[in-house]
Design a protein around this motif. Structure first.
Motif, PDB file in Angstrom:
ATOM      1  N   VAL A 106      12.222   0.120  -8.961  1.00 45.20           N
ATOM      2  CA  VAL A 106      12.419   0.413  -7.550  1.00 45.20           C
ATOM      3  C   VAL A 106      13.771  -0.124  -7.079  1.00 45.20           C
ATOM      4  CG1 VAL A 106      11.458   0.041  -5.235  1.00 45.20           C
ATOM      5  CG2 VAL A 106       9.920   0.170  -7.214  1.00 45.20           C
ATOM      6  N   LEU A 158       5.486  -2.649 -10.511  1.00 40.35           N
ATOM      7  CA  LEU A 158       6.532  -2.108  -9.638  1.00 40.35           C
ATOM      8  C   LEU A 158       7.555  -3.214  -9.433  1.00 40.35           C
ATOM      9  CD1 LEU A 158       4.437  -0.244  -6.906  1.00 40.35           C
ATOM     10  CD2 LEU A 158       5.679   0.744  -8.832  1.00 40.35           C
ATOM     11  N   ARG A 164       3.777  -7.926  -7.965  1.00 37.90           N
ATOM     12  CA  ARG A 164       3.192  -6.956  -8.864  1.00 37.90           C
ATOM     13  C   ARG A 164       4.076  -6.775 -10.080  1.00 37.90           C
ATOM     14  NH1 ARG A 164       0.952  -4.206 -10.029  1.00 37.90           N
ATOM     15  NH2 ARG A 164       1.136  -2.049  -9.422  1.00 37.90           N
ATOM     16  N   LYS A 176      12.267   9.972  -7.753  1.00 36.77           N
ATOM     17  CA  LYS A 176      10.974  10.652  -7.693  1.00 36.77           C
ATOM     18  C   LYS A 176      10.266  10.463  -6.350  1.00 36.77           C
ATOM     19  CE  LYS A 176      10.109  12.022 -12.085  1.00 36.77           C
ATOM     20  NZ  LYS A 176       9.180  11.140 -12.830  1.00 36.77           N
ATOM     21  N   GLY A 177      10.452   9.293  -5.763  1.00 37.38           N
ATOM     22  CA  GLY A 177       9.751   9.002  -4.513  1.00 37.38           C
ATOM     23  C   GLY A 177      10.603   8.160  -3.585  1.00 37.38           C
ATOM     24  N   SER A 224      -5.388   0.551  -3.687  1.00 34.70           N
ATOM     25  CA  SER A 224      -4.316  -0.446  -3.672  1.00 34.70           C
ATOM     26  C   SER A 224      -4.767  -1.705  -2.933  1.00 34.70           C
ATOM     27  CB  SER A 224      -3.079   0.171  -3.017  1.00 34.70           C
ATOM     28  OG  SER A 224      -2.176  -0.828  -2.614  1.00 34.70           O
ATOM     29  N   THR A 240       0.832  -1.199   0.000  1.00 36.67           N
ATOM     30  CA  THR A 240       0.000   0.000   0.000  1.00 36.67           C
ATOM     31  C   THR A 240       0.873   1.258   0.000  1.00 36.67           C
ATOM     32  OG1 THR A 240      -1.645  -1.197   1.283  1.00 36.67           O
ATOM     33  CG2 THR A 240      -1.874   1.191   1.193  1.00 36.67           C
ATOM     34  N   VAL A 295       3.379   5.740  -2.933  1.00 37.10           N
ATOM     35  CA  VAL A 295       4.565   6.483  -3.378  1.00 37.10           C
ATOM     36  C   VAL A 295       4.612   6.512  -4.900  1.00 37.10           C
ATOM     37  CG1 VAL A 295       7.080   6.524  -3.444  1.00 37.10           C
ATOM     38  CG2 VAL A 295       5.910   6.006  -1.305  1.00 37.10           C
ATOM     39  N   SER A 322       4.442   9.817  -7.030  1.00 40.40           N
ATOM     40  CA  SER A 322       5.678  10.098  -7.759  1.00 40.40           C
ATOM     41  C   SER A 322       5.382  10.384  -9.224  1.00 40.40           C
ATOM     42  CB  SER A 322       6.643   8.911  -7.680  1.00 40.40           C
ATOM     43  OG  SER A 322       7.013   8.675  -6.345  1.00 40.40           O
ATOM     44  N   LYS A 323       4.450   9.634  -9.765  1.00 38.14           N
ATOM     45  CA  LYS A 323       4.180   9.808 -11.200  1.00 38.14           C
ATOM     46  C   LYS A 323       3.496  11.135 -11.467  1.00 38.14           C
ATOM     47  CE  LYS A 323      -0.371   7.782 -12.019  1.00 38.14           C
ATOM     48  NZ  LYS A 323      -1.212   6.778 -12.654  1.00 38.14           N
ATOM     49  N   GLN A 369       7.076   1.246 -12.866  1.00 44.52           N
ATOM     50  CA  GLN A 369       8.171   2.000 -12.260  1.00 44.52           C
ATOM     51  C   GLN A 369       9.177   1.023 -11.681  1.00 44.52           C
ATOM     52  OE1 GLN A 369       7.493   5.844 -10.314  1.00 44.52           O
ATOM     53  NE2 GLN A 369       5.309   5.406 -10.384  1.00 44.52           N
ATOM     54  N   GLU A 426       2.741   1.545  -3.383  1.00 36.96           N
ATOM     55  CA  GLU A 426       1.878   1.962  -4.492  1.00 36.96           C
ATOM     56  C   GLU A 426       1.459   3.417  -4.331  1.00 36.96           C
ATOM     57  OE1 GLU A 426       0.349  -2.201  -6.334  1.00 36.96           O
ATOM     58  OE2 GLU A 426      -1.072  -1.239  -4.990  1.00 36.96           O
ATOM     59  N   GLU A 441      -5.592   1.513 -14.021  1.00 36.90           N
ATOM     60  CA  GLU A 441      -5.628   2.724 -14.843  1.00 36.90           C
ATOM     61  C   GLU A 441      -5.246   3.958 -14.022  1.00 36.90           C
ATOM     62  OE1 GLU A 441      -6.531   4.634 -18.471  1.00 36.90           O
ATOM     63  OE2 GLU A 441      -6.484   2.483 -18.018  1.00 36.90           O
ATOM     64  N   ILE A 442      -5.737   3.971 -12.799  1.00 33.84           N
ATOM     65  CA  ILE A 442      -5.484   5.126 -11.927  1.00 33.84           C
ATOM     66  C   ILE A 442      -4.102   5.060 -11.290  1.00 33.84           C
ATOM     67  CG2 ILE A 442      -6.245   6.405  -9.884  1.00 33.84           C
ATOM     68  CD1 ILE A 442      -8.407   6.443 -11.854  1.00 33.84           C
ATOM     69  N   ILE A 443      -3.785   3.956 -10.666  1.00 32.37           N
ATOM     70  CA  ILE A 443      -2.590   3.972  -9.814  1.00 32.37           C
ATOM     71  C   ILE A 443      -1.319   3.462 -10.492  1.00 32.37           C
ATOM     72  CG2 ILE A 443      -3.975   3.856  -7.701  1.00 32.37           C
ATOM     73  CD1 ILE A 443      -3.223   1.017  -7.309  1.00 32.37           C
ATOM     74  N   ASP A 444      -1.457   2.814 -11.622  1.00 28.67           N
ATOM     75  CA  ASP A 444      -0.235   2.383 -12.306  1.00 28.67           C
ATOM     76  C   ASP A 444       0.215   3.404 -13.343  1.00 28.67           C
ATOM     77  OD1 ASP A 444      -0.100   0.030 -10.913  1.00 28.67           O
ATOM     78  OD2 ASP A 444      -1.021  -1.189 -12.485  1.00 28.67           O
ATOM     79  N   THR A 445       1.446   3.289 -13.744  1.00 31.91           N
ATOM     80  CA  THR A 445       1.872   4.013 -14.937  1.00 31.91           C
ATOM     81  C   THR A 445       1.994   2.981 -16.063  1.00 31.91           C
ATOM     82  OG1 THR A 445       4.122   3.709 -14.158  1.00 31.91           O
ATOM     83  CG2 THR A 445       3.157   5.867 -13.843  1.00 31.91           C
ATOM     84  N   THR A 504      13.005   4.988 -10.287  1.00 29.36           N
ATOM     85  CA  THR A 504      12.308   6.212  -9.855  1.00 29.36           C
ATOM     86  C   THR A 504      11.911   6.207  -8.376  1.00 29.36           C
ATOM     87  OG1 THR A 504      10.216   5.268 -10.633  1.00 29.36           O
ATOM     88  CG2 THR A 504      11.372   6.750 -12.145  1.00 29.36           C
ATOM     89  N   ILE A 505      11.989   5.034  -7.749  1.00 27.84           N
ATOM     90  CA  ILE A 505      11.559   4.931  -6.355  1.00 27.84           C
ATOM     91  C   ILE A 505      12.626   4.230  -5.521  1.00 27.84           C
ATOM     92  CG2 ILE A 505       9.849   3.896  -4.796  1.00 27.84           C
ATOM     93  CD1 ILE A 505       7.817   4.193  -7.051  1.00 27.84           C
ATOM     94  N   TYR A 516       2.167   6.249  -7.007  1.00 27.39           N
ATOM     95  CA  TYR A 516       1.112   7.111  -7.535  1.00 27.39           C
ATOM     96  C   TYR A 516       1.500   8.580  -7.456  1.00 27.39           C
ATOM     97  CZ  TYR A 516      -3.381   9.511  -7.907  1.00 27.39           C
ATOM     98  OH  TYR A 516      -4.400  10.355  -8.282  1.00 27.39           O
TER      99      TYR A 516
END
Ligand SMILES: NC(=O)c1ccc[n+]([C@@H]2O[C@H](COP(=O)([O-])OP(=O)(O)OC[C@H]3O[C@@H](n4cnc5c(N)ncnc54)[C@H](O)[C@@H]3O)[C@@H](O)[C@H]2O)c1
Ligand SMILES: NC(=O)c1ccc[n+]([C@@H]2O[C@H](COP(=O)([O-])OP(=O)(O)OC[C@H]3O[C@@H](n4cnc5c(N)ncnc54)[C@H](O)[C@@H]3O)[C@@H](O)[C@H]2O)c1
Lengths: 206, 206
Positions: free
Chosen positions: B84, B107, B104, B169-170, B13, A194, A199, A203-204, B82, A197, B74-78, B145-146, A201
């Motif tokens: 890590v 990530l 996953r 980024k995060g 998530s 959680t 982070v 971050s993007k 990403q 994910e 759609e919302i939480i993924d790119t 990025t993370i 979200y």
DNA sequence: CTAACACTGTTATTTTTTTCACACTGATAA
DNA sequence: TTATCAGTGTGAAAAAAATAACAGTGTTAG
């Protein structure tokens, strides 16, 4: 005293740890804005929280650290402290034990449980490890009130049932399987996915 | 679409993971009250969250799991996912890697960093471990990025600076030392002592 | 065909949490 | 002495989050 909000309880714990390290650095006083910046929150938030527990600061020097620690402890600790068990002495269980050991005097990990005989009947960082079959007995004789679950997903439900049966008061669950416990047991769950994910979200978006 | 509340992001998530395991059990549909009970929240909360992301269910069968997963993703993924890195391959770092590996697809932990030469130039659960001095370079070449920080307290600040410098980024920080990062970097921190003290507080009230 | 049922979707309301705005206060400096 | 300054404490307002209330709707039973 009025009921303290849940979020405030969480921050009280953080305040105490923050000022403990401030104290260790030889400081005796701290301002709300210093405490705030340590927690990434606003000074008003700090003052409001401390107001809620009835802690008052002095005008020119801010809050007296010793007093503050006492006041927070008054709220969130119990007199005699509470005894804690870790169930599952894997990577996660070990990380928790080494992290907590020697940190806080009022919450003490006094037992670990596992099924792996390589781990049982040994100490890890001073904490004895027992076979899971002895859980009920040890919980009672050692007067343990809190259990930390760090076993694989498939075992989590069964372990939780055993803890509840043994009369545990609170459970901190790190297995990804969400548990069901009677309302008389306080349950807190955390899952790093959680957080990760979240982070990802935010971050993007940046 | 309107801004999605932070708490909803966290729950999305969790919804996704909950329905993934439902799906693995052969189910194709799920009702809001089922999802709610898996997360210990109310059905209304679930419906509201799904409304916010524009997911609609069918009347008699509830939400279609496949669709739901797609909508949440759609919302939480790119699109491309990403990448890590874990910094500090101790108990905690290892626990995270073994936990996340294969969970996953979007990530992926692609690198670990440490200073201990016993760990460097080896793989842990398929993840290569590099010396911390190569962090800047690897972050860039591997397009990471993370960063997840799991080093001892004293090293955390320095590691965070290196990550920021490398353009991360995060950051998800598990060291007990609270970090300061520029606003362009998203920071999330977790400390189990807060959770444990919270459990202790609410346990004693019961 | 009609009523009862068991869901979803959404507006309105309530509760919780955070922030604002400002009175107060003792120290300091001019 | 008086003004300024840098803090605390707190009622009021705002924002965020959760809950309640209920209309709408396929489905089923009679
Ligand atoms: N919540 C989180 O953030 C998070 C992070 C990492 C891992 N995890 C999860 O935590 C769990 C532990 O992770 P880990 O890396 O420590 O795994 P691990 O395999 O290293 O440790 C699990 C331990 O539990 C023991 N065990 C198995 N069944 C048991 C039982 N019935 N009773 C007592 N002990 C038992 C095993 O012998 C082992 O020592 C896993 O389920 C993992 O998925 C959660
Ligand atoms: N937030 C939490 O809930 C939580 C829980 C347990 C432990 N912790 C903290 O997490 C940290 C790690 O815990 P652990 O049990 O894995 O400790 P550990 O000692 O097992 O692992 C730390 C690892 O970091 C490596 N390291 C040290 N300095 C480094 C550097 N500069 N760069 C890269 N790697 C470096 C070490 O070689 C070691 O492998 C500790 O600070 C601990 O206090 C936090």
């Amino acid at each position: 005293m009025a009921k303290i909000p849940e979020k405030t309880i969480e921050r009280l714990s953080k305040y105490r740890r923050a000022v403990l390290s401030y104290q260790a650095a030889g400081k005796h006083h701290i301002f709300s804005h210093q405490l705030a910046s340590l927690l990434h929150i606003t000074p008003v938030q700090v003052r409001r929280d401390l107001m809620l527990i009835g802690h008052t600061g002095t005008l020119r020097r801010g809050y007296e650290i010793k007093d503050l620690i006492d006041n927070i402890s008054e709220i969130i600790d119990t007199d005699k402290g509470q005894r804690v068990a870790v169930i599952g002495l894997g990577n996660l269980g070990k990380a928790f034990i080494s992290y907590l050991n020697g940190k806080r005097s009022k919450l003490t990990i006094v037992a670990a449980f596992d099924i792996n005989f390589d781990k049982i009947e040994r100490n890890f960082a001073g904490v004895p490890c027992y076979h899971i079959d002895n859980l009920n007995e040890i919980i009672k004789t050692e007067n343990i009130t809190i259990g930390i679950i760090a076993v694989p997903t498939e075992q989590a439900t069964e372990v939780a049932e055993k803890l509840v049966f043994a009369g545990i008061k609170g459970i901190l669950n790190y297995s990804p399987k969400s548990l069901n416990v009677p309302p008389s047991v306080f349950l807190e769950e955390y899952d790093m996915i959680t957080s990760l994910e979240k982070v990802a979200y935010y971050s993007k978006l940046q």
